[in-house]
Scaffold this active site. Structure first.
Site, mmCIF file in Angstrom:
data_model
loop_
_atom_site.group_PDB
_atom_site.id
_atom_site.type_symbol
_atom_site.label_atom_id
_atom_site.label_comp_id
_atom_site.label_asym_id
_atom_site.label_seq_id
_atom_site.Cartn_x
_atom_site.Cartn_y
_atom_site.Cartn_z
ATOM 1 N N SER A 227 -4.465 3.995 -0.200
ATOM 2 C CA SER A 227 -5.272 3.117 1.278
ATOM 3 C C SER A 227 -4.569 4.048 1.794
ATOM 4 O O SER A 227 -3.980 4.787 2.376
ATOM 5 C CB SER A 227 -4.472 1.881 0.593
ATOM 6 O OG SER A 227 -3.438 1.778 0.885
ATOM 7 N N ASP A 228 -5.209 3.572 3.212
ATOM 8 C CA ASP A 228 -4.455 3.640 4.716
ATOM 9 C C ASP A 228 -2.855 2.519 4.364
ATOM 10 O O ASP A 228 -3.086 1.698 3.338
ATOM 11 C CB ASP A 228 -5.123 3.305 5.707
ATOM 12 C CG ASP A 228 -5.028 4.009 7.423
ATOM 13 O OD1 ASP A 228 -3.681 4.003 7.043
ATOM 14 O OD2 ASP A 228 -5.390 3.649 7.760
ATOM 15 N N TRP A 229 -2.032 2.614 5.801
ATOM 16 C CA TRP A 229 -0.872 2.540 4.703
ATOM 17 C C TRP A 229 -1.148 0.756 5.138
ATOM 18 O O TRP A 229 -1.453 0.451 5.956
ATOM 19 C CB TRP A 229 -0.048 2.893 6.081
ATOM 20 C CG TRP A 229 1.328 4.184 5.179
ATOM 21 C CD1 TRP A 229 1.847 4.060 5.232
ATOM 22 C CD2 TRP A 229 0.975 4.916 4.246
ATOM 23 N NE1 TRP A 229 2.649 5.003 3.687
ATOM 24 C CE2 TRP A 229 1.457 6.493 4.285
ATOM 25 C CE3 TRP A 229 -0.707 5.633 3.949
ATOM 26 C CZ2 TRP A 229 1.700 7.036 3.369
ATOM 27 C CZ3 TRP A 229 -0.770 6.683 3.586
ATOM 28 C CH2 TRP A 229 0.493 7.328 2.841
#
Length: 733
Positions: A227-229
């Site tokens: 995932s993106d953060w």
């Protein structure tokens, strides 16, 4: 296969591996011999923080080389430049113990206002995909892994964590997915990063269609999806959709939810095992830090690569290069305080920074030239040539927010105009991450050098180009419009009420400007040189029903060594969809000595001629004529050759709910329908024939009707057995 026996792990152990331990690393499993994976920001330099719990510091990272960002690499049009950036990042990552470098970003520059455009290559998916693939191969050849991002349709910063990018499938397939597809299928990155935003109402990090159907099943991706953060909203839904690793680490809530969902029968444990296997495989790539960071070598390479990315937009009266200039004035704060990278998560703490003024002084000292520096225009009057450094500052574009304008700051525009009025000759050097307008001052100056953002050695690279040590060879990777309002996304960007409608469809960037015959300041692909090139002797030969080979000869007709970008476009009206006026389908960069010629060859595969047909859920090459064009840029065709392709013979099977138009366009059913209608006309009474003659295009007028409706209006003209026979025959064409 991973060496760890996943079956021997408890559900709690397995679930723990699917969430980060902290901001930058995965959870280790010492009892199983599994080490943590360190993931740090790229993509043009490492943002390596010793404190892995840090969630906010974008300035306190360990020193690393800041290479040219993607905005510059895109302008190089050179996969070798992208590969060398990637390889250098891989070496520095290995030295610092970084296992996955987060990048490259291959999202499309849909609007010049996107605050993160400096991290993306181009408005064109082919150029973005080729450069992104080269970058990934470069990184991974050195040992560390890459993480291509942000998958998918992450084309703005406004409401980026929740906006729904509402896009039709043809546009997704032709514009916003191909760069990812090329990187995944050709370069095989170890990870793909899911974006923050929604795509058609579903979070990208929780989209089974994106993460499983397209990425894994269609493209064959076998690595880990991360995932993106902070992009995960429902950990169980994300895991079920195909997301393996949630970053960063949290309070353990996600782990607990996975365990609870499996025990409640709401989540198949086999999905957990598959995700764990991918994380274990990622962890088994981990190698210890070597500590051999080559600071001097990295800086020298950064300067060399940056010079390859500079675009010469304008050069009236050949004011550049500055070889014969005796008195030179350098003006503008950017000459001493350069803007060389963007803001946000990719911000690098550089090992050193070159300023343009220092580099210019080195050049002038070697040549016996004099140079003065000032931030006001008075110095310009006493110089033969004034060089003004201008652009966008750190706070005017960044990750996290979009721009509201493409204009330069008013004080810089005023400075440029004042210098141009005072100086005999004026050169403007631009530094910026997103497109800037040239309209308030373009015609007042003699030359414009566009540097984009060039990394920590950009000042030296700009000086090398200004003085002719390096012949500029960059080309625009995005269009510079006359007005922001001319951009095809203008009325739909950045959206409202949580949705942004991609109403321009496939007409993104130059595809729109060329199709609408809309004037621009400088087109996609534009760039000048200190030498001249001739491109001719184009030949195009079909190599199959839907492929071809093009060859063209390039000659350096000037007096300097230089590099030329050969741009191959395809134009057609074949097919049942609206096609852009032309689309980039191949390119290469050729280095030639004065007088040297070289013939370059391009193999144009099926996709070079195809469009995505949503009725068939696949790529289609329509039978018909295609024009292969060699462009000076997207707007100016130097040469072209037409070929006819057989294309796809198979057509969609007909049914009674197919439109009359579909029936008429079918190679078997169409002629049969027309013959049947003509036979019927011959049987009409004189009165009926006279009435029919008043409507000679009767079938075409009914083209939008389903065949079942036409039957109700035409009686026994088309008997059921006749139509059934045509339906059967349509299935075997």
């Amino acid at each position: 296969m991973p060496s760890i026996d996943i079956g021997s792990l408890s559900l709690e152990q397995k679930a723990s591996l699917l969430s980060g331990a902290d901001m930058w690393s995965t959870r280790p499993l010492p009892e199983a011999g599994l080490r943590p994976v360190m993931l740090y920001d790229g993509p043009h330099g490492l943002r390596h923080l010793e404190d892995r719990s840090d969630t906010a510091d974008i300035y306190g990272s360990a020193p690393a080389t800041c290479f040219p960002p993607a905005v510059a690499v895109g302008a190089s049009w050179d996969p070798e430049v992208a590969a060398q950036v990637g390889a250098a990042l891989g070496r520095e990552a290995r030295a610092l113990g970084v296992h996955v470098v987060l990048g490259p970003g291959v999202n499309i520059k849909r609007s010049p206002l996107c605050g993160r455009n400096f991290e993306y290559y181009s408005e064109d998916p082919l150029l973005s995909g080729v450069l992104g693939s080269a970058h990934v191969r470069g990184v991974q050849a050195e040992g560390p892994g890459a993480s291509v991002k942000h998958f998918a349709a992450n084309n703005q910063e406004t409401e980026r964590t929740r906006i729904s990018a509402d896009i039709d499938e043809r546009t997704l397939r032709e514009i916003y997915l191909p760069a990812f597809e090329r990187v995944v299928t050709e370069a095989r990155p170890v990870t793909v990063m899911a974006a923050y935003n929604k795509v058609n109402g579903v979070y990208a990090a929780q989209s089974p269609w994106l993460l499983t159907e397209v990425l894994r099943q269609e493209w064959g991706f076998t690595g880990a999806v991360i995932s993106d953060w902070g992009a995960v909203h429902d950990r169980v839904a994300a895991l079920a959709a195909g997301l393996d690793l949630e970053m960063p680490g949290g309070d353990g809530t996600g782990v607990a939810r996975i365990v609870a969902a499996v025990r409640a029968g709401a989540l198949d444990e086999a999905l957990v095992d598959q995700a764990v296997a991918r994380i274990v495989a990622l962890a088994e790539r981990v190698a210890p830090a070597t500590g051999d960071l080559d600071v001097d070598g990295g800086h020298a390479l950064a300067r060399k690569l940056a010079a390859e990315c500079v675009v010469l937009l304008k050069n009236d009266a050949q004011v550049l290069p500055l070889e014969g200039v005796t008195r030179l004035a350098v003006i503008g704060a950017f000459a001493t305080a350069p803007r060389f990278q963007g803001g946000g998560s990719s911000r690098v703490n550089p090992t050193r920074v070159d300023t343009a003024l220092d580099a210019i002084r080195q050049h002038t000292a070697e040549r016996g030239q004099t140079v003065t520096y000032a931030q006001t225009a008075e110095e310009a009057a006493s110089a033969e040539v004034a060089v003004v450094f201008a652009g966008l500052g750190d706070h005017e574009e960044s990750e996290g927010y979009d721009r509201e304008s493409i204009d330069l700051p008013a004080d810089q525009i005023a400075l440029i105009r004042a210098v141009a009025q005072a100086a005999p000759r004026t050169v403007v050097v631009l530094s910026h991450g997103g497109v800037v307008s040239l309209e308030d001052w373009h015609d007042d100056v003699d030359a414009i050098l566009d540097g984009g953002l060039l990394g920590q050695a950009g000042g030296g690279a700009l000086a090398d180009v200004l003085f002719g040590v390096v012949n500029p060879s960059g080309r625009l990777a995005e269009t510079i419009p006359l007005r922001l309002q001319d951009n095809p996304s203008y009325l739909n960007f950045p959206g409202e009420a949580g949705h942004v409608r991609y109403g321009e469809g496939v007409m993104v960037g130059y595809r729109y400007y060329t199709s609408a015959e809309r004037a621009v300041r400088y087109p996609f692909g534009h760039g000048l040189s200190y030498t001249t090139f001739d491109t001719g002797d184009l030949t195009v030969t079909p190599t199959g029903e839907d492929t071809a080979r093009a060859a063209v000869t390039v000659t350096n007709t000037g007096t300097r060594y230089g590099k030329h970008v050969v741009q191959v476009y395809v134009a057609t009206t074949a097919g049942k969809v609206r096609r852009p006026a032309r689309e980039l389908r191949a390119f290469t960069k050729v280095a030639l000595e004065p007088g040297e010629s070289r013939t370059v060859t391009f193999d144009l595969d099926r996709r070079a001629f195809a469009y995505y047909d949503i009725t068939r859920s696949g790529w289609v090459v329509a039978p018909g004529e295609y024009r292969v064009q060699i462009g000076a840029d997207a707007h100016h065709v130097l040469d072209e050759a037409a070929i006819t392709l057989t294309g796809d013979k198979g057509l969609m099977p007909l049914t009674l709910e197919s439109t009359v138009g579909d029936w008429l366009d079918h190679p078997i059913a169409g002629p049969a329908l027309v013959k049947k209608m003509n036979d019927r006309l011959r049987d009409l009474s004189p009165e009926e024939a006279a009435l029919a003659a008043q409507h000679p295009d009767g079938l075409r007028m009914a083209a939008a009707l389903p065949m079942s409706k036409l039957i109700t209006f035409t009686g026994d003209t088309f008997p059921a057995d006749f139509l059934d026979k045509l339906i059967r025959e349509s299935r075997v064409v």
